[in-house]
Structure formats: C-alpha cells, structure tokens
Design a protein around this motif. Structure first.
Motif, short mmCIF file in Angstrom:
data_model
loop_
_atom_site.label_atom_id
_atom_site.label_comp_id
_atom_site.label_asym_id
_atom_site.label_seq_id
_atom_site.Cartn_x
_atom_site.Cartn_y
_atom_site.Cartn_z
N PRO A 2 26.27 39.30 29.52
CA PRO A 2 25.77 39.96 30.72
C PRO A 2 26.22 41.41 30.78
CG PRO A 2 27.59 38.51 31.25
CD PRO A 2 27.24 38.23 29.82
N LYS A 5 29.51 45.69 35.06
CA LYS A 5 29.26 46.34 36.32
C LYS A 5 29.29 47.86 36.14
CE LYS A 5 31.36 42.52 38.88
NZ LYS A 5 32.42 42.12 39.82
N THR A 58 36.08 35.16 34.45
CA THR A 58 35.79 34.28 35.58
C THR A 58 34.40 33.70 35.41
OG1 THR A 58 37.19 35.61 37.05
CG2 THR A 58 35.60 34.12 38.08
N CYS A 59 34.31 32.39 35.45
CA CYS A 59 33.02 31.72 35.29
C CYS A 59 32.17 31.92 36.55
CB CYS A 59 33.23 30.23 35.02
SG CYS A 59 31.68 29.30 34.86
N SER A 60 30.93 32.35 36.34
CA SER A 60 30.04 32.59 37.49
C SER A 60 29.52 31.29 38.09
CB SER A 60 28.88 33.48 37.06
OG SER A 60 28.13 32.85 36.02
N TRP A 61 29.71 30.17 37.39
CA TRP A 61 29.23 28.88 37.89
C TRP A 61 30.28 28.14 38.70
CZ3 TRP A 61 25.80 26.03 33.69
CH2 TRP A 61 24.65 26.80 33.47
N SER A 63 33.63 29.30 39.06
CA SER A 63 34.69 30.23 39.50
C SER A 63 36.02 29.99 38.81
CB SER A 63 34.89 30.15 41.03
OG SER A 63 33.69 30.50 41.70
N SER A 65 38.85 30.62 36.18
CA SER A 65 39.30 31.84 35.50
C SER A 65 40.22 31.47 34.33
CB SER A 65 40.03 32.76 36.48
OG SER A 65 41.20 32.14 36.98
N ARG A 96 32.72 32.28 27.36
CA ARG A 96 32.13 31.44 28.40
C ARG A 96 33.07 30.29 28.74
NH1 ARG A 96 27.25 28.98 24.59
NH2 ARG A 96 28.58 27.68 23.24
N CYS A 97 32.82 29.70 29.87
CA CYS A 97 33.69 28.65 30.39
C CYS A 97 33.58 27.39 29.51
CB CYS A 97 33.30 28.32 31.83
SG CYS A 97 34.29 27.02 32.59
N ALA A 106 30.69 35.27 30.35
CA ALA A 106 31.34 36.02 31.42
C ALA A 106 31.81 37.37 30.89
CB ALA A 106 32.52 35.24 31.98
N GLU A 109 37.37 41.08 32.15
CA GLU A 109 37.95 41.95 33.18
C GLU A 109 39.28 42.50 32.65
OE1 GLU A 109 38.38 39.34 36.44
OE2 GLU A 109 36.24 38.91 36.64
#
Length: 297
Positions: A2, A5, A58-61, A63, A65, A96-97, A106, A109
């Motif tokens: 993805p 930001k 952090t997994c967007s599905w 949450s 981490s 990914r998670c 993900a 960060e």
C-alpha cells in the motif's frame, strides 16, 4: 504494498534534503518512493544501496501490531555531473499479519530518529558511490529497536521474501537491542528529527565508481553498538604463576652456559700465550744463529 501516507513521504523527503544540503549545498537532489524497484535491476549509470532496518507494523484488518528488524529499504541512486542533479528512488518492503487469512500488506512505521539514521547511511553511500569520495571506513548507523526480538524471520508474510529479495535469514535476532550511541549531528531540522553522522577520515585512495553493487559494506570509524567490544587482554603478570621449581630449572642451564663460556675464553687465552712464547723463542734462536754466523766469518 500500500502507498505510504503523504505526511510520511514528506518527512522522508525533508530529512533527506536537510542531510544532502549539509554535504552538497550547491547540488540538487530529489528523493521519491517507487514501489516498482527491483534489487539488482539497475538502469545504466545507477547505483544501488540496501539496508535492513527496524520498523513496526499494524494490521488494517485486526489492528494487531508487530515489530521486525528485517525491513528492507532499497535505494537506487543516480548522479548527473553535467547537470549537477541527483535522484534517489526508494522502496520500503512491507509485511502482512500472520494471524489473518490473506490480509493486505501493512506499511512499516518508523521512529523519526530511525528515519534520520537510515537517511544518514544513504547520504554517506551517495558520497562514496556517486561522488567517488573515499573514506577509510564507512560503518552504518544501526536503527534503534524499542523492543527485544526473538525467533526466526516470518518469511511467509514478508513482501521481500515472497518476491525472492530478502537476504536477512543470516541475521541473529537474539542480539540485544542497540542503545542510541553518542553521535555528532549534521544539523537539527525544525521538525525535531535529530540528524546524525558518523565521524570519518579522508582516504588518499579513490573510492569505487558508480556500480550496481548491492553489498552493504561495513567500516571502522563509528562504533556499532550491535557488536560488543573485543575482550581486553589480561596482563601476563597477573595471569602467570610460575612454580618455584620451574625457576630453578630455567636458571641452572644459564649458569652452566656462562661457566662453559668462561672456560672457553681461558683456554683460548692460554693457547695465545703459548703461541706467543714459542714465536718469541724462534725469533731469538734465529737472531743468535745469525750473529754467530757473522762472528765466525
């Protein structure tokens, strides 16, 4: 992977500009994120630099981490001497998670301090590969781990591993997390990210030209907290405890050797004296014979 930001992209670009302007203020450089970069696939005139750093996800599905020190940062660099402009294309591989079923990747960060450390390493690599400025050593500044990591790398959920680009299986995750070393700063940007640089000394040898070398080279100037200091050698006096018998055994042959040498010198002197006396007697006999012969004549 993805898209990152926009504020994260601006942070990377701002820190990079702060750093590159400190060392090359009259040259124009740009940093862009490019998720199509492939390791070891370079356009003519471009150089490559890879780092494996610490980041959190952090997994967007769900949450959930997690943290990883196997996050690959790939950079392709190009410098145009004629136009005095340079480009850096950067790709940060995702993860990914492992708990969710086929989740999306993900975005990693990073702490702001780790962003500055990663880009410090990049700038010094630009100086070497693009400008040919050689250094006696160029050791990477390690990223800071805010947690202890144990266990193997999750290759099934690493984007770089799944694409065959990850080379971090040889790293030891059981090493203690490095503390922030004392580093001199290039500058301190207004947004509060400290910019660190290692000390270095110039070398008389010309550094390697722009190549497609992907090896991460290690240097010697900046102490790397990932590696412990070499053990100090113990004093021979403190660690050596000779028994009294060994001293007697060592000293006795030396006394015999000195005694034998003195005897040899005495014998040599005696032989010289004897030879001298015999020579004098011969000379005396010859003189007497010569005088007697003259008197007879």
């Amino acid at each position: 992977m993805p898209a990152a930001k926009s504020r994260d992209v601006k942070l990377w670009q701002k820190v990079f500009q702060e750093l590159i302007h400190e060392v090359k203020p009259w040259h124009q450089w740009t940093l862009t994120l490019d998720n199509s970069l492939i390791p070891n696939t370079l356009q003519p005139g471009w150089a490559q630099y890879q780092q494996w750093v610490f980041a959190r996800f952090t997994c967007s599905w769900c949450s959930r981490s997690w943290a990883s020190s196997h996050v690959q940062v790939l950079c392709h660099m190009h410098w145009s001497k004629r136009e005095s402009t340079g480009q850096v294309k950067m790709r940060i591989f995702a993860q990914r998670c492992q708990k969710c079923s086929e989740p999306p990747f993900a975005v990693p960060e990073f702490m702001e301090e780790n962003v500055s450390r990663i880009l410090n390493n990049l700038v010094f690599r630009i100086l070497k590969k693009c400008y040919g400025e050689g250094f006696k050593s160029m050791e990477e500044i390690p990223t800071i781990k805010d947690t202890s990591l144990k266990g193997p790398h999750d290759t099934n959920n690493c984007e770089a591993c799944l694409q065959g680009f990850c080379a971090q299986c040889e790293l030891d995750l059981d090493k203690p997390s490095p503390m922030s070393p004392s580093l001199s700063t290039i500058s301190t940007p207004t947004f509060g990210v400290p910019i660190y640089k290692p000390s270095f000394t110039r070398s008389n040898t010309y550094a390697d030209a722009v190549t497609g070398d992907t090896g991460v080279k290690k240097g010697e100037v900046l102490h790397n907290p990932c590696f412990p200091e070499p053990p100090q050698a113990k004093s021979p006096r403190a660690s050596t405890n000779y028994p009294e018998e060994s001293i007697v055994e060592v000293s006795a042959p030396r006394e015999d050797l000195h005694s034998h040498s003195a005897q040899n010198r005495r014998h040599c002197n005696l032989r010289i004296c004897c030879c001298s006396i015999i020579l004098i007697l011969i000379i005396v006999v010859v003189v007497v014979v010569v005088i007697a012969t003259k008197i007879t004549i």
